[in-house]
Design a protein around this motif. Sequence first.
Motif, PDB file in Angstrom:
ATOM      1  N   VAL A   1       0.858  -1.190   0.000  1.00 24.19           N
ATOM      2  CA  VAL A   1       0.000   0.000   0.000  1.00 24.19           C
ATOM      3  C   VAL A   1       0.894   1.240   0.000  1.00 24.19           C
ATOM      4  CG1 VAL A   1      -1.686   1.317   1.339  1.00 24.19           C
ATOM      5  CG2 VAL A   1      -1.922  -1.162   1.141  1.00 24.19           C
ATOM      6  N   GLY A   2       0.559   2.188  -0.859  1.00 25.61           N
ATOM      7  CA  GLY A   2       1.319   3.426  -0.972  1.00 25.61           C
ATOM      8  C   GLY A   2       2.404   3.380  -2.039  1.00 25.61           C
ATOM      9  N   GLU A   3       2.675   2.201  -2.576  1.00 26.58           N
ATOM     10  CA  GLU A   3       3.720   2.061  -3.598  1.00 26.58           C
ATOM     11  C   GLU A   3       3.241   2.611  -4.938  1.00 26.58           C
ATOM     12  OE1 GLU A   3       6.236  -1.546  -5.754  1.00 26.58           O
ATOM     13  OE2 GLU A   3       5.269  -1.918  -3.836  1.00 26.58           O
TER      14      GLU A   3
ATOM     15  N   ALA B   1      -3.714   1.960  -3.391  1.00 27.64           N
ATOM     16  CA  ALA B   1      -4.524   2.457  -2.267  1.00 27.64           C
ATOM     17  C   ALA B   1      -4.910   1.311  -1.337  1.00 27.64           C
ATOM     18  CB  ALA B   1      -5.778   3.162  -2.778  1.00 27.64           C
ATOM     19  N   THR B   2      -5.327   0.184  -1.909  1.00 29.37           N
ATOM     20  CA  THR B   2      -5.786  -0.962  -1.117  1.00 29.37           C
ATOM     21  C   THR B   2      -5.403  -2.253  -1.822  1.00 29.37           C
ATOM     22  OG1 THR B   2      -7.736   0.338  -0.501  1.00 29.37           O
ATOM     23  CG2 THR B   2      -7.791  -1.995   0.038  1.00 29.37           C
ATOM     24  N   ILE B   3      -4.975  -3.227  -1.040  1.00 31.68           N
ATOM     25  CA  ILE B   3      -4.734  -4.578  -1.553  1.00 31.68           C
ATOM     26  C   ILE B   3      -5.828  -5.450  -0.953  1.00 31.68           C
ATOM     27  CG2 ILE B   3      -3.149  -6.525  -1.640  1.00 31.68           C
ATOM     28  CD1 ILE B   3      -0.857  -4.464  -1.267  1.00 31.68           C
ATOM     29  N   HIS B   4      -6.653  -6.039  -1.809  1.00 27.42           N
ATOM     30  CA  HIS B   4      -7.834  -6.766  -1.353  1.00 27.42           C
ATOM     31  C   HIS B   4      -7.612  -8.262  -1.147  1.00 27.42           C
ATOM     32  CE1 HIS B   4     -10.464  -3.276  -2.020  1.00 27.42           C
ATOM     33  NE2 HIS B   4      -9.719  -3.056  -3.076  1.00 27.42           N
ATOM     34  N   ALA B   5      -6.487  -8.786  -1.603  1.00 33.94           N
ATOM     35  CA  ALA B   5      -6.218 -10.219  -1.466  1.00 33.94           C
ATOM     36  C   ALA B   5      -4.805 -10.412  -0.924  1.00 33.94           C
ATOM     37  CB  ALA B   5      -6.360 -10.915  -2.817  1.00 33.94           C
ATOM     38  N   LYS B   6      -4.643 -11.442  -0.111  1.00 37.77           N
ATOM     39  CA  LYS B   6      -3.319 -11.746   0.427  1.00 37.77           C
ATOM     40  C   LYS B   6      -2.885 -13.124  -0.044  1.00 37.77           C
ATOM     41  CE  LYS B   6      -4.992 -13.386   4.945  1.00 37.77           C
ATOM     42  NZ  LYS B   6      -6.339 -13.634   4.545  1.00 37.77           N
TER      43      LYS B   6
ATOM     44  N   GLY C   1     -13.108 -11.761 -11.797  1.00 34.46           N
ATOM     45  CA  GLY C   1     -13.864 -10.545 -11.516  1.00 34.46           C
ATOM     46  C   GLY C   1     -13.676  -9.996 -10.113  1.00 34.46           C
ATOM     47  N   ASP C   2     -13.047 -10.758  -9.215  1.00 37.05           N
ATOM     48  CA  ASP C   2     -12.771 -10.241  -7.872  1.00 37.05           C
ATOM     49  C   ASP C   2     -11.764  -9.104  -7.950  1.00 37.05           C
ATOM     50  OD1 ASP C   2     -14.456 -12.150  -6.817  1.00 37.05           O
ATOM     51  OD2 ASP C   2     -12.867 -13.316  -5.832  1.00 37.05           O
ATOM     52  N   VAL C   3     -11.956  -8.071  -7.134  1.00 36.10           N
ATOM     53  CA  VAL C   3     -11.023  -6.953  -7.084  1.00 36.10           C
ATOM     54  C   VAL C   3      -9.788  -7.380  -6.308  1.00 36.10           C
ATOM     55  CG1 VAL C   3     -10.655  -4.580  -6.317  1.00 36.10           C
ATOM     56  CG2 VAL C   3     -12.880  -5.253  -7.253  1.00 36.10           C
ATOM     57  N   LEU C   4      -8.626  -7.225  -6.931  1.00 37.08           N
ATOM     58  CA  LEU C   4      -7.361  -7.580  -6.294  1.00 37.08           C
ATOM     59  C   LEU C   4      -6.698  -6.370  -5.654  1.00 37.08           C
ATOM     60  CD1 LEU C   4      -5.901  -9.874  -9.116  1.00 37.08           C
ATOM     61  CD2 LEU C   4      -7.133 -10.577  -7.044  1.00 37.08           C
ATOM     62  N   VAL C   5      -6.673  -5.256  -6.401  1.00 34.21           N
ATOM     63  CA  VAL C   5      -5.969  -4.051  -5.965  1.00 34.21           C
ATOM     64  C   VAL C   5      -6.797  -2.837  -6.400  1.00 34.21           C
ATOM     65  CG1 VAL C   5      -3.881  -2.666  -6.317  1.00 34.21           C
ATOM     66  CG2 VAL C   5      -3.695  -5.137  -6.171  1.00 34.21           C
TER      67      VAL C   5
END
Length: 70
Positions: free
Chosen positions: A19-21, A50-55, A63-67
Amino acid sequence: MKNLESTMAGTVFTVNVTVGEEVSAGQIVMVLESMKMEIPVEAEVAGKIATIHAKEGDFVNEGDVLVTFE
């Protein structure tokens, strides 16, 4: 804000950003694994994460949001 979505179902093998990169278009942000193959997921646009949605280890569907980019 722009979302980067998964183009396939698979398991998140690696997350290559934080995040922030700041990333450039074409940069690999994640690697998914499906059927023992590693598939890189590239940023479609340049921007700041801004956000990372998967680890690592998460299963994602097409279709899932990853980033999310700012």
